[in-house]
Design a protein around this motif. Structure first.
Motif, mmCIF file in Angstrom:
data_model
loop_
_atom_site.group_PDB
_atom_site.id
_atom_site.type_symbol
_atom_site.label_atom_id
_atom_site.label_comp_id
_atom_site.label_asym_id
_atom_site.label_seq_id
_atom_site.Cartn_x
_atom_site.Cartn_y
_atom_site.Cartn_z
ATOM 1 N N PHE A 180 17.168 21.902 110.177
ATOM 2 C CA PHE A 180 17.585 20.833 109.274
ATOM 3 C C PHE A 180 18.140 19.710 110.135
ATOM 4 C CE2 PHE A 180 20.800 18.573 106.843
ATOM 5 C CZ PHE A 180 20.199 18.371 105.607
ATOM 6 N N LEU A 181 17.515 18.524 110.081
ATOM 7 C CA LEU A 181 17.898 17.405 110.932
ATOM 8 C C LEU A 181 18.497 16.291 110.086
ATOM 9 C CD1 LEU A 181 16.033 19.016 112.847
ATOM 10 C CD2 LEU A 181 15.108 16.838 113.649
ATOM 11 N N PRO A 182 19.831 16.167 110.013
ATOM 12 C CA PRO A 182 20.430 15.019 109.337
ATOM 13 C C PRO A 182 20.381 13.797 110.254
ATOM 14 C CG PRO A 182 22.153 16.466 110.169
ATOM 15 C CD PRO A 182 20.839 17.128 110.497
ATOM 16 N N VAL A 183 19.830 12.692 109.770
ATOM 17 C CA VAL A 183 19.692 11.469 110.557
ATOM 18 C C VAL A 183 20.928 10.612 110.300
ATOM 19 C CG1 VAL A 183 18.275 9.436 111.011
ATOM 20 C CG2 VAL A 183 17.187 11.610 110.413
ATOM 21 N N LEU A 184 21.848 10.625 111.251
ATOM 22 C CA LEU A 184 23.165 10.024 111.060
ATOM 23 C C LEU A 184 23.143 8.526 111.344
ATOM 24 C CD1 LEU A 184 25.334 12.783 112.779
ATOM 25 C CD2 LEU A 184 24.635 12.610 110.383
ATOM 26 N N THR A 185 23.551 7.762 110.363
ATOM 27 C CA THR A 185 23.690 6.311 110.452
ATOM 28 C C THR A 185 24.803 5.908 109.490
ATOM 29 O OG1 THR A 185 22.176 5.806 108.643
ATOM 30 C CG2 THR A 185 21.188 6.059 110.824
ATOM 31 N N PRO A 186 25.277 4.662 109.558
ATOM 32 C CA PRO A 186 26.237 4.211 108.536
ATOM 33 C C PRO A 186 25.680 4.350 107.120
ATOM 34 C CG PRO A 186 26.264 2.715 110.396
ATOM 35 C CD PRO A 186 25.126 3.675 110.642
ATOM 36 N N SER A 187 24.378 4.138 106.940
ATOM 37 C CA SER A 187 23.772 4.283 105.613
ATOM 38 C C SER A 187 23.800 5.736 105.149
ATOM 39 C CB SER A 187 22.331 3.769 105.638
ATOM 40 O OG SER A 187 22.283 2.404 105.970
ATOM 41 N N PHE A 188 23.584 6.681 106.083
ATOM 42 C CA PHE A 188 23.649 8.099 105.737
ATOM 43 C C PHE A 188 25.043 8.456 105.237
ATOM 44 C CE2 PHE A 188 24.614 12.490 106.670
ATOM 45 C CZ PHE A 188 23.485 13.189 106.290
ATOM 46 N N LEU A 189 26.071 7.973 105.936
ATOM 47 C CA LEU A 189 27.444 8.298 105.553
ATOM 48 C C LEU A 189 27.796 7.728 104.180
ATOM 49 C CD1 LEU A 189 29.309 7.744 108.946
ATOM 50 C CD2 LEU A 189 28.348 9.852 108.012
ATOM 51 N N ALA A 190 27.114 6.652 103.789
ATOM 52 C CA ALA A 190 27.382 6.032 102.489
ATOM 53 C C ALA A 190 26.555 6.639 101.368
ATOM 54 C CB ALA A 190 27.131 4.530 102.567
ATOM 55 N N SER A 191 25.630 7.551 101.701
ATOM 56 C CA SER A 191 24.727 8.133 100.706
ATOM 57 C C SER A 191 25.273 9.472 100.214
ATOM 58 C CB SER A 191 23.327 8.321 101.307
ATOM 59 O OG SER A 191 22.496 9.059 100.429
ATOM 60 N N ARG A 192 25.665 9.533 98.957
ATOM 61 C CA ARG A 192 26.166 10.788 98.405
ATOM 62 C C ARG A 192 25.057 11.838 98.333
ATOM 63 N NH1 ARG A 192 29.078 9.199 92.905
ATOM 64 N NH2 ARG A 192 27.234 7.874 92.791
ATOM 65 N N PHE A 193 23.833 11.403 98.060
ATOM 66 C CA PHE A 193 22.725 12.343 97.945
ATOM 67 C C PHE A 193 22.416 12.992 99.297
ATOM 68 C CE2 PHE A 193 18.365 13.722 97.097
ATOM 69 C CZ PHE A 193 18.507 14.274 95.833
ATOM 70 N N ALA A 194 22.418 12.184 100.380
ATOM 71 C CA ALA A 194 22.145 12.727 101.713
ATOM 72 C C ALA A 194 23.230 13.712 102.113
ATOM 73 C CB ALA A 194 22.035 11.592 102.737
ATOM 74 N N LYS A 195 24.494 13.384 101.829
ATOM 75 C CA LYS A 195 25.581 14.290 102.188
ATOM 76 C C LYS A 195 25.529 15.580 101.368
ATOM 77 C CE LYS A 195 28.900 11.160 101.905
ATOM 78 N NZ LYS A 195 30.253 10.541 102.012
ATOM 79 N N ARG A 196 25.022 15.496 100.125
ATOM 80 C CA ARG A 196 24.860 16.708 99.313
ATOM 81 C C ARG A 196 23.815 17.627 99.935
ATOM 82 N NH1 ARG A 196 22.989 15.417 93.490
ATOM 83 N NH2 ARG A 196 24.834 14.079 93.655
ATOM 84 N N GLU A 197 22.723 17.038 100.470
ATOM 85 C CA GLU A 197 21.711 17.849 101.155
ATOM 86 C C GLU A 197 22.306 18.502 102.396
ATOM 87 O OE1 GLU A 197 18.329 15.462 102.047
ATOM 88 O OE2 GLU A 197 17.861 15.009 99.951
ATOM 89 N N LEU A 198 23.146 17.765 103.118
ATOM 90 C CA LEU A 198 23.785 18.316 104.303
ATOM 91 C C LEU A 198 24.671 19.510 103.944
ATOM 92 C CD1 LEU A 198 24.617 18.305 107.275
ATOM 93 C CD2 LEU A 198 26.265 16.498 106.729
ATOM 94 N N ASP A 199 25.462 19.377 102.888
ATOM 95 C CA ASP A 199 26.321 20.493 102.457
ATOM 96 C C ASP A 199 25.476 21.716 102.122
ATOM 97 O OD1 ASP A 199 28.529 18.903 102.773
ATOM 98 O OD2 ASP A 199 28.661 18.328 100.658
ATOM 99 N N GLU A 200 24.343 21.500 101.442
ATOM 100 C CA GLU A 200 23.474 22.626 101.079
ATOM 101 C C GLU A 200 22.895 23.286 102.324
ATOM 102 O OE1 GLU A 200 19.611 23.515 98.170
ATOM 103 O OE2 GLU A 200 20.644 21.582 98.111
#
Length: 309
Positions: free
Chosen positions: A58-78
């Motif tokens: 699982f590769l989270p692509v970290l950027t300021p936009s990623f940190l502002a995305s609730r949906f992306a962070k939900r995928e990371l938690d999962e």
């Protein structure tokens, strides 16, 4: 069976993600990104959950936009839940742009793309235990400016682009392609010595470098030349790989704004839709400017024409 990779990202960063996904695919990996896998009618939460649960990495692509995305962070938690469970999904962070690494990922070594894409992909390949196909020269971005100087249609062209070089012994490469009725004059580059090779109306400027370009870092290359455009048209050949390309056509106060300004993409005689141009004025110059996305590269040549009468 190829390793399965799930890319988690903000849609504002999809340009970087598509480039990364294509490189990972060429390395023989099975890449899951939503724009490739999701179809109309799919249940988003279920499809994404299955994609994460059946992946090896699982590769989270970290950027300021990623940190502002609730949906992306939900995928990371999962994904972190899967990593701790029996599925054994391994989380490998990808730092695409400088930003604060989430607290839950700070104990994990990340692949750093923030300063150099090539350096980042090399580190990531080692972490995934694969070989990424190497490309000696990668065009990151480019700006091309055509300045119409006087009533004799003399022009000056300046290209400025960022390059990344993989092979340390690169001493010579083609900087750009120029279509014109006459070969370019007064060719200048910011380093090295240029030469012009002409064949069937295509004039190619090649730069011989005084020393090899450095690897794993971006290098700004600038090249300019002058000429005469007898047909009031200009052909701009798009680079084969780039992050973006900006094109500007500047008309001097002596020439003023043309009555007609037209453009289209051309490939093997087939015309594609014209890009959108923005018209502005600066220091009495009339400026037409447009930005070209990678998707436009399928139309290999941008043809620009103007008329005053």
């Amino acid at each position: 069976m190829p390793k399965r990779i799930f890319l988690c990202y903000s849609h504002k960063d999809q340009q970087f993600v598509v480039r990364l996904a294509n490189d990972l695919n060429q390395a023989g990996l099975d890449v899951w990104i939503d724009r490739w896998r999701l179809k109309p009618g799919d249940q988003l939460v279920q499809a994404i959950g299955e994609g994460i649960g059946t992946s090896d990495y699982f590769l989270p692509v970290l950027t300021p936009s990623f940190l502002a995305s609730r949906f992306a962070k939900r995928e990371l938690d999962e994904a972190l839940v899967y990593q701790l469970g029996e599925h054994g999904v391994k989380v490998v962070p990808v730092l695409a742009k400088t930003c604060e690494v989430p607290a839950l990922l700070r104990s994990i070594m990340y692949a750093d793309f923030s300063k150099s894409y090539i350096h980042g992909i090399e580190n990531l390949a080692r972490g995934l235990d694969v070989e990424i196909p190497s490309y000696p020269v990668t065009m990151l971005n480019e700006t091309a400016t055509l300045s119409i100087l006087d009533d004799k249609d003399r022009f000056r062209v300046t290209h400025s682009h960022a390059l990344e070089v993989q092979e340390p012994n690169i001493r010579e490469f083609t900087d750009l392609h120029v279509f014109s009725d006459s070969p370019p004059e007064n060719v200048r580059v910011n380093s090295g010595k240029p030469k012009v090779v002409s064949q069937t109306g295509l004039h190619r400027i090649i730069t011989s470098l005084p020393k090899p370009l450095p690897t794993r870092s971006s290098v700004k290359r600038t090249i300019s030349y002058e000429g005469v455009d007898q047909d009031n048209c200009w052909f701009y050949r798009l680079p084969s790989s780039f992050t973006w390309a900006r094109v500007r056509v500047r008309f001097s106060p002596k020439r003023g704004r043309p009555k007609i300004f037209e453009s289209h993409f051309d490939r093997d005689g087939f015309k594609g839709a014209a890009p959108q141009w923005r018209i502005s004025r600066r220091n009495e110059w009339t400026i037409y400017s447009t930005a070209l996305s990678p998707e436009m590269a399928r139309w290999r040549t941008l043809m620009i024409q103007w008329r005053y009468g």
